[in-house]
Design an enzyme around this catalytic site. Structure first.
Site, PDB file in Angstrom:
ATOM      1  N   LYS A 111       0.412 -11.859 -11.407  1.00 62.92           N
ATOM      2  CA  LYS A 111       0.215 -10.807 -12.409  1.00 62.92           C
ATOM      3  C   LYS A 111       1.020 -11.055 -13.671  1.00 62.92           C
ATOM      4  CE  LYS A 111      -1.404  -6.995  -9.602  1.00 62.92           C
ATOM      5  NZ  LYS A 111      -1.227  -5.618  -9.162  1.00 62.92           N
ATOM      6  N   LYS A 194     -10.369 -13.925  -5.295  1.00 61.68           N
ATOM      7  CA  LYS A 194     -10.463 -12.589  -4.699  1.00 61.68           C
ATOM      8  C   LYS A 194     -11.276 -11.667  -5.596  1.00 61.68           C
ATOM      9  CE  LYS A 194      -6.821 -10.010  -5.063  1.00 61.68           C
ATOM     10  NZ  LYS A 194      -5.503  -9.379  -5.020  1.00 61.68           N
ATOM     11  N   LYS A 197     -10.165  -5.951  -9.626  1.00 59.24           N
ATOM     12  CA  LYS A 197     -10.430  -4.965 -10.677  1.00 59.24           C
ATOM     13  C   LYS A 197     -10.287  -5.585 -12.057  1.00 59.24           C
ATOM     14  CE  LYS A 197      -8.126  -1.297  -8.026  1.00 59.24           C
ATOM     15  NZ  LYS A 197      -6.812  -0.659  -7.819  1.00 59.24           N
TER      16      LYS A 197
HETATM   17  P1  TYM Z   1      -4.553  -2.214  -4.831  1.00 57.10           P
HETATM   18  O1  TYM Z   1      -4.687  -0.974  -5.630  1.00 57.10           O
HETATM   19  O2  TYM Z   1      -4.544  -3.524  -5.531  1.00 57.10           O
HETATM   20  O3  TYM Z   1      -5.679  -2.276  -3.732  1.00 57.10           O
HETATM   21  C1  TYM Z   1      -5.926  -1.188  -2.868  1.00 57.10           C
HETATM   22  C2  TYM Z   1      -6.278  -1.687  -1.485  1.00 57.10           C
HETATM   23  O4  TYM Z   1      -7.446  -2.515  -1.567  1.00 57.10           O
HETATM   24  C3  TYM Z   1      -7.188  -3.766  -0.943  1.00 57.10           C
HETATM   25  N1  TYM Z   1      -7.936  -4.817  -1.653  1.00 57.10           N
HETATM   26  C4  TYM Z   1      -8.770  -5.661  -1.064  1.00 57.10           C
HETATM   27  N2  TYM Z   1      -9.152  -5.791   0.215  1.00 57.10           N
HETATM   28  C5  TYM Z   1     -10.060  -6.764   0.503  1.00 57.10           C
HETATM   29  N3  TYM Z   1     -10.580  -7.580  -0.440  1.00 57.10           N
HETATM   30  C6  TYM Z   1     -10.220  -7.490  -1.736  1.00 57.10           C
HETATM   31  N4  TYM Z   1     -10.755  -8.288  -2.650  1.00 57.10           N
HETATM   32  C7  TYM Z   1      -9.273  -6.488  -2.097  1.00 57.10           C
HETATM   33  N5  TYM Z   1      -8.704  -6.101  -3.270  1.00 57.10           N
HETATM   34  C8  TYM Z   1      -7.886  -5.083  -2.979  1.00 57.10           C
HETATM   35  C9  TYM Z   1      -5.694  -3.964  -1.068  1.00 57.10           C
HETATM   36  O5  TYM Z   1      -5.215  -4.879  -0.109  1.00 57.10           O
HETATM   37  C10 TYM Z   1      -5.174  -2.556  -0.856  1.00 57.10           C
HETATM   38  O6  TYM Z   1      -5.077  -2.265   0.525  1.00 57.10           O
HETATM   39  N6  TYM Z   1       0.314  -2.488  -3.738  1.00 57.10           N
HETATM   40  C11 TYM Z   1      -0.932  -1.852  -3.350  1.00 57.10           C
HETATM   41  C12 TYM Z   1      -0.887  -0.338  -3.422  1.00 57.10           C
HETATM   42  C13 TYM Z   1       0.254   0.287  -2.703  1.00 57.10           C
HETATM   43  C14 TYM Z   1       0.385   0.421  -1.296  1.00 57.10           C
HETATM   44  C15 TYM Z   1       1.614   1.116  -1.098  1.00 57.10           C
HETATM   45  C16 TYM Z   1      -0.410   0.044  -0.208  1.00 57.10           C
HETATM   46  C17 TYM Z   1       1.347   0.849  -3.261  1.00 57.10           C
HETATM   47  N7  TYM Z   1       2.153   1.358  -2.320  1.00 57.10           N
HETATM   48  C18 TYM Z   1       2.057   1.409   0.172  1.00 57.10           C
HETATM   49  C19 TYM Z   1       0.064   0.339   1.065  1.00 57.10           C
HETATM   50  C20 TYM Z   1       1.285   1.026   1.253  1.00 57.10           C
HETATM   51  C21 TYM Z   1      -2.022  -2.330  -4.299  1.00 57.10           C
HETATM   52  O7  TYM Z   1      -1.770  -2.781  -5.373  1.00 57.10           O
HETATM   53  O8  TYM Z   1      -3.265  -2.092  -3.872  1.00 57.10           O
END
Ligand code: TYM
Length: 342
Positions: A111, A194, A197
């Site tokens: 990032k 991957k 967004k």
């Molecule tokens: P974020 O917002 O990037 O993504 C949210 C969730 O979607 C999953 N994900 C995917 N799964 C499969 N294939 C993909 N291409 C894909 N892109 C995203 C992510 O693995 C995630 O589960 N850091 C986290 C948010 C967060 C969090 C937490 C999660 C903050 N605090 C505490 C669990 C527990 C994040 O950026 O997710």
């Protein structure tokens, strides 16, 4: 009952990866766990967010949870910034985690890109806040996509170091739940990347709010290869795709994984169905399935975001219930650390 915590960032463009890797599992788990699902707005601002867009995107993630079937009566649904314990515990974790640990985080490297000097301090400390999210509720299970695994290993290290340093058992050992055949959904245009967004091309992802025409177009134009689809003999003894096999045909395995996850079938069963088929036939069936699964959900998301006060009411109620759990945990932590309460 065992407690689950998970979160999604309100940064726009919620996509099929977010749905299959996380949100769909949130729904399935609510029967067996005490679940807390958060919209992590404080994580979102580690990269610049326009304030108006952040508000809209926060409601949109909450709407996605609800439209997918998360029940806000059984589960707690709220946005992170309404519960100060996240930031308070994150500060303590900033003092527990070691620079060397954070330096290993691959997501920060991705990032921050080449211009690391210009990245926010928040982006660097991001995993500490994530550990605080989970541990403020003493959650033990965390459903996420594959890309969050390293962050959860760090959260576990932080909990262990805190427990060691302060000679306590306060924090449980947490476990990632990386579930199903679509824990890592790849871009529709490039099977080596991957689904994300932030990818410039909207054709690389299926958004949760895409209509039938867009879904059909994106699947039709998804990169494929010239061979017929593989059968289940390509899988290893655990029913998983061996890494070398996947790398040889990443697009085929990506679409098969999506099909399996959307139809709630094991990958082997999905592959048996399409063994020896042409991509064109498979893509047509996949399109119908994706439209049937995502169409009603996208509609419901739009209906909910058109009624912001109803979403805000869910978030307000969730925040109150979240605070009631997190505040006593934070008090325990403050006592262990030696912060005086007068
Ligand atoms: P974020 O917002 O990037 O993504 C949210 C969730 O979607 C999953 N994900 C995917 N799964 C499969 N294939 C993909 N291409 C894909 N892109 C995203 C992510 O693995 C995630 O589960 N850091 C986290 C948010 C967060 C969090 C937490 C999660 C903050 N605090 C505490 C669990 C527990 C994040 O950026 O997710």
């Amino acid at each position: 009952m065992k407690r689950i915590f998970s979160g999604v960032q309100p940064t726009g463009n919620l996509h099929l990866g977010n749905y299959l890797g996380a949100i769909k599992n949130f729904v399935a788990l609510q029967d067996d766990y005490d679940c807390i699902y958060c919209v992590v707005d404080m994580h979102a601002i580690t990269l610049w967010q326009d304030p108006g867009a952040l508000r809209a995107n926060t409601r949109e993630v909450a709407a996605a949870y609800l439209a997918a079937g998360v029940d806000p009566k059984r589960c707690i649904v709220f946005n992170q910034s309404q519960v100060p314990a996240h930031a308070q515990l994150a500060w303590i974790f900033n003092c527990v985690a070691r620079l060397g640990w954070l330096n290993r985080m691959t997501q920060f490297k991705d990032k921050a890109g080449k211009n690391r000097e210009k990245a926010s301090v928040g982006l660097y400390a991001y995993p500490n806040l994530m550990a605080a999210d989970i541990l403020a509720y003493k959650a033990t299970h965390v459903p996420v996509g594959q890309d969050q695994k390293q962050h959860l290993e760090l959260a576990r290290d932080i909990a262990q170091k805190f427990n060691n340093d302060y000679e306590t058992e306060l924090f449980p050992i947490l476990e990632p739940l990386i579930l199903g055949p679509a824990a890592r959904v790849m871009s529709l245009r490039d099977g080596a990347k991957k689904m994300s967004k932030s990818e410039a091309s909207d054709m690389s992802r299926i958004n949760m709010t895409d209509g039938a025409d867009d879904i059909a177009k994106k699947i039709r134009k998804a990169t494929s290869d010239a061979e017929l689809l593989p059968g289940p003999e390509a899988l290893d003894e655990n029913g998983a795709v061996p890494e070398e096999t996947r790398q040889a045909r990443p697009e085929a395995y990506n679409l098969l994984g999506i099909y399996a996850a959307l139809s709630d079938k094991p990958l082997a069963e999905a592959m048996t169905e399409f063994a020896g088929s042409q991509f064109s036939h498979f893509k047509a069936v996949l399109t119908d399935l994706a439209v049937a699964a995502l169409g009603p959900m996208g509609h419901e998301m739009k209906r909910l975001t058109g009624d912001p006060s109803s979403v805000d009411a869910v978030l307000r109620d969730g925040a109150e219930r979240a605070r009631a759990i997190a505040e006593p945990v934070l008090r325990e932590v403050y006592d262990k650390v030696g912060f005086l309460r007068s």
